[in-house]
Design a protein around this motif. Structure first.
Motif, PDB file in Angstrom:
ATOM      1  N   MET A   1       0.851  -1.279   0.023  1.00  0.00           N
ATOM      2  CA  MET A   1      -0.059  -0.026   0.050  1.00  0.00           C
ATOM      3  C   MET A   1       1.009   1.272  -0.139  1.00  0.00           C
ATOM      4  O   MET A   1       1.912   1.412   0.624  1.00  0.00           O
ATOM      5  N   LEU A   2       0.378   2.154  -0.882  1.00  0.00           N
ATOM      6  CA  LEU A   2       1.286   3.424  -0.755  1.00  0.00           C
ATOM      7  C   LEU A   2       0.670   4.203   0.085  1.00  0.00           C
ATOM      8  O   LEU A   2      -0.529   4.524   0.445  1.00  0.00           O
ATOM      9  N   LYS A   3       1.774   5.466   0.411  1.00  0.00           N
ATOM     10  CA  LYS A   3       1.074   6.502   1.499  1.00  0.00           C
ATOM     11  C   LYS A   3      -0.198   7.092   0.785  1.00  0.00           C
ATOM     12  O   LYS A   3      -1.282   7.327   1.804  1.00  0.00           O
ATOM     13  N   LYS A   4      -0.442   7.237  -0.251  1.00  0.00           N
ATOM     14  CA  LYS A   4      -1.679   7.900  -0.927  1.00  0.00           C
ATOM     15  C   LYS A   4      -2.834   7.135  -0.727  1.00  0.00           C
ATOM     16  O   LYS A   4      -3.872   7.566  -0.122  1.00  0.00           O
ATOM     17  N   GLU A   5      -2.575   5.779  -0.853  1.00  0.00           N
ATOM     18  CA  GLU A   5      -3.667   4.881  -0.699  1.00  0.00           C
ATOM     19  C   GLU A   5      -4.101   4.779   1.073  1.00  0.00           C
ATOM     20  O   GLU A   5      -5.207   4.612   1.133  1.00  0.00           O
ATOM     21  N   LEU A   6      -2.796   4.606   1.466  1.00  0.00           N
ATOM     22  CA  LEU A   6      -3.275   4.692   3.129  1.00  0.00           C
ATOM     23  C   LEU A   6      -3.945   5.922   3.593  1.00  0.00           C
ATOM     24  O   LEU A   6      -4.845   6.024   4.482  1.00  0.00           O
ATOM     25  N   LEU A   7      -3.496   7.168   2.935  1.00  0.00           N
ATOM     26  CA  LEU A   7      -4.169   8.362   3.384  1.00  0.00           C
ATOM     27  C   LEU A   7      -5.648   8.342   2.956  1.00  0.00           C
ATOM     28  O   LEU A   7      -6.545   8.726   3.975  1.00  0.00           O
ATOM     29  N   ASN A   8      -6.144   7.743   1.894  1.00  0.00           N
ATOM     30  CA  ASN A   8      -7.504   7.812   1.482  1.00  0.00           C
ATOM     31  C   ASN A   8      -8.091   6.863   2.433  1.00  0.00           C
ATOM     32  O   ASN A   8      -9.519   7.048   2.913  1.00  0.00           O
ATOM     33  N   VAL A   9      -7.700   5.513   2.702  1.00  0.00           N
ATOM     34  CA  VAL A   9      -8.201   4.494   3.694  1.00  0.00           C
ATOM     35  C   VAL A   9      -8.313   5.213   5.169  1.00  0.00           C
ATOM     36  O   VAL A   9      -9.479   5.207   5.676  1.00  0.00           O
ATOM     37  N   LEU A  10      -7.558   5.972   5.585  1.00  0.00           N
ATOM     38  CA  LEU A  10      -7.413   6.342   6.968  1.00  0.00           C
ATOM     39  C   LEU A  10      -8.523   7.620   6.927  1.00  0.00           C
ATOM     40  O   LEU A  10      -9.449   7.645   8.006  1.00  0.00           O
ATOM     41  N   SER A  11      -8.541   8.618   6.002  1.00  0.00           N
ATOM     42  CA  SER A  11      -9.196   9.564   6.040  1.00  0.00           C
ATOM     43  C   SER A  11     -10.828   9.261   5.921  1.00  0.00           C
ATOM     44  O   SER A  11     -11.489   9.652   6.708  1.00  0.00           O
ATOM     45  N   GLU A  12     -11.022   8.239   4.874  1.00  0.00           N
ATOM     46  CA  GLU A  12     -12.468   7.788   5.167  1.00  0.00           C
ATOM     47  C   GLU A  12     -12.901   7.016   6.227  1.00  0.00           C
ATOM     48  O   GLU A  12     -14.078   7.129   6.799  1.00  0.00           O
ATOM     49  N   LYS A  13     -12.073   6.234   6.929  1.00  0.00           N
ATOM     50  CA  LYS A  13     -12.486   5.287   8.231  1.00  0.00           C
ATOM     51  C   LYS A  13     -12.785   6.430   9.297  1.00  0.00           C
ATOM     52  O   LYS A  13     -13.478   6.093  10.103  1.00  0.00           O
ATOM     53  N   LEU A  14     -11.834   7.474   9.122  1.00  0.00           N
ATOM     54  CA  LEU A  14     -11.790   8.120  10.550  1.00  0.00           C
ATOM     55  C   LEU A  14     -12.668   9.227  10.246  1.00  0.00           C
ATOM     56  O   LEU A  14     -12.817  10.288  11.408  1.00  0.00           O
ATOM     57  N   GLY A  15     -13.138   9.594   9.207  1.00  0.00           N
ATOM     58  CA  GLY A  15     -14.113  10.767   8.828  1.00  0.00           C
ATOM     59  C   GLY A  15     -13.435  11.962   8.994  1.00  0.00           C
ATOM     60  O   GLY A  15     -13.927  13.011   9.349  1.00  0.00           O
ATOM     61  N   ILE A  16     -12.140  12.083   8.601  1.00  0.00           N
ATOM     62  CA  ILE A  16     -11.251  13.477   8.576  1.00  0.00           C
ATOM     63  C   ILE A  16     -10.698  13.840   7.509  1.00  0.00           C
ATOM     64  O   ILE A  16     -10.917  13.005   6.497  1.00  0.00           O
ATOM     65  N   LYS A  17     -10.312  14.981   7.029  1.00  0.00           N
ATOM     66  CA  LYS A  17      -9.834  15.368   5.784  1.00  0.00           C
ATOM     67  C   LYS A  17      -8.468  14.795   5.623  1.00  0.00           C
ATOM     68  O   LYS A  17      -7.676  14.661   6.274  1.00  0.00           O
ATOM     69  N   LYS A  18      -8.350  14.707   4.244  1.00  0.00           N
ATOM     70  CA  LYS A  18      -6.876  13.980   3.869  1.00  0.00           C
ATOM     71  C   LYS A  18      -5.903  14.784   4.195  1.00  0.00           C
ATOM     72  O   LYS A  18      -4.716  14.131   4.672  1.00  0.00           O
ATOM     73  N   ILE A  19      -5.717  16.051   4.275  1.00  0.00           N
ATOM     74  CA  ILE A  19      -4.834  16.885   4.756  1.00  0.00           C
ATOM     75  C   ILE A  19      -4.554  16.654   6.122  1.00  0.00           C
ATOM     76  O   ILE A  19      -3.307  16.679   6.551  1.00  0.00           O
ATOM     77  N   GLU A  20      -5.607  16.487   6.859  1.00  0.00           N
ATOM     78  CA  GLU A  20      -5.212  16.405   8.507  1.00  0.00           C
ATOM     79  C   GLU A  20      -4.623  14.802   8.653  1.00  0.00           C
ATOM     80  O   GLU A  20      -3.686  14.884   9.567  1.00  0.00           O
ATOM     81  N   THR A  21      -5.142  13.934   7.750  1.00  0.00           N
ATOM     82  CA  THR A  21      -4.629  12.583   7.913  1.00  0.00           C
ATOM     83  C   THR A  21      -2.911  12.612   7.333  1.00  0.00           C
ATOM     84  O   THR A  21      -2.414  11.996   8.007  1.00  0.00           O
ATOM     85  N   GLU A  22      -2.723  13.376   6.501  1.00  0.00           N
ATOM     86  CA  GLU A  22      -1.450  13.570   6.346  1.00  0.00           C
ATOM     87  C   GLU A  22      -0.526  14.144   7.209  1.00  0.00           C
ATOM     88  O   GLU A  22       0.466  13.760   7.244  1.00  0.00           O
ATOM     89  N   LYS A  23      -1.116  15.180   7.551  1.00  0.00           N
ATOM     90  CA  LYS A  23      -0.129  15.755   8.710  1.00  0.00           C
ATOM     91  C   LYS A  23       0.220  14.863   9.989  1.00  0.00           C
ATOM     92  O   LYS A  23       0.984  15.123  10.382  1.00  0.00           O
ATOM     93  N   PHE A  24      -1.085  14.231  10.097  1.00  0.00           N
ATOM     94  CA  PHE A  24      -0.749  13.039  11.344  1.00  0.00           C
ATOM     95  C   PHE A  24       0.215  12.111  10.992  1.00  0.00           C
ATOM     96  O   PHE A  24       1.089  11.874  11.781  1.00  0.00           O
ATOM     97  N   LEU A  25       0.099  11.493   9.711  1.00  0.00           N
ATOM     98  CA  LEU A  25       1.089  10.494   9.421  1.00  0.00           C
ATOM     99  C   LEU A  25       2.548  11.016   9.296  1.00  0.00           C
ATOM    100  O   LEU A  25       3.391  10.395   9.803  1.00  0.00           O
ATOM    101  N   ASP A  26       2.765  12.195   8.857  1.00  0.00           N
ATOM    102  CA  ASP A  26       3.967  13.025   8.800  1.00  0.00           C
ATOM    103  C   ASP A  26       4.513  13.062  10.099  1.00  0.00           C
ATOM    104  O   ASP A  26       5.772  12.978  10.481  1.00  0.00           O
ATOM    105  N   THR A  27       3.721  13.549  11.120  1.00  0.00           N
ATOM    106  CA  THR A  27       3.870  14.049  12.559  1.00  0.00           C
ATOM    107  C   THR A  27       4.580  12.811  13.093  1.00  0.00           C
ATOM    108  O   THR A  27       5.562  12.669  13.936  1.00  0.00           O
TER     109      THR A  27
END
Length: 90
Positions: A1-27
């Motif tokens: 799974m690529l980062k982009k795919e992970l961001l999509n799945v996490l964003s969908e499951k958590l109900g948060i924006k992709k930009i917030e999900t990406e910030k979380f993963l980077d942090t």
């Protein structure tokens, strides 16, 4: 799974924006890196543990030329899956 795919799945499951999900993963990546630089292990719940291990200097061979070389000592990051994760993937 690529980062982009992970961001999509996490964003969908958590109900948060992709930009917030990406910030979380980077942090999270930054926090793990900081802990490993300090020589600390980093355990992710039921997933496993990241550790830094010292690799000793060793002799090797250049595969292109066949020349004998010395591979210098270094530090390497390792990941050991938890017993829980290992059991689930069998």
């Amino acid at each position: 799974m690529l980062k982009k795919e992970l961001l999509n799945v996490l964003s969908e499951k958590l109900g948060i924006k992709k930009i917030e999900t990406e910030k979380f993963l980077d942090t999270l990546g930054e926090i793990i890196t900081e802990e490993l630089k300090k020589g600390e292990d980093f355990t992710l719940g039921k997933l496993g543990t990241f550790k830094v291990k010292d690799r000793a200097e060793k002799n090797g061979v250049n595969p292109k030329t066949g020349e004998k070389i010395v591979i210098p000592a270094r530090k390497a990051v390792t990941f050991k899956a938890s017993k829980n994760l290992s059991t689930l993937i069998k």
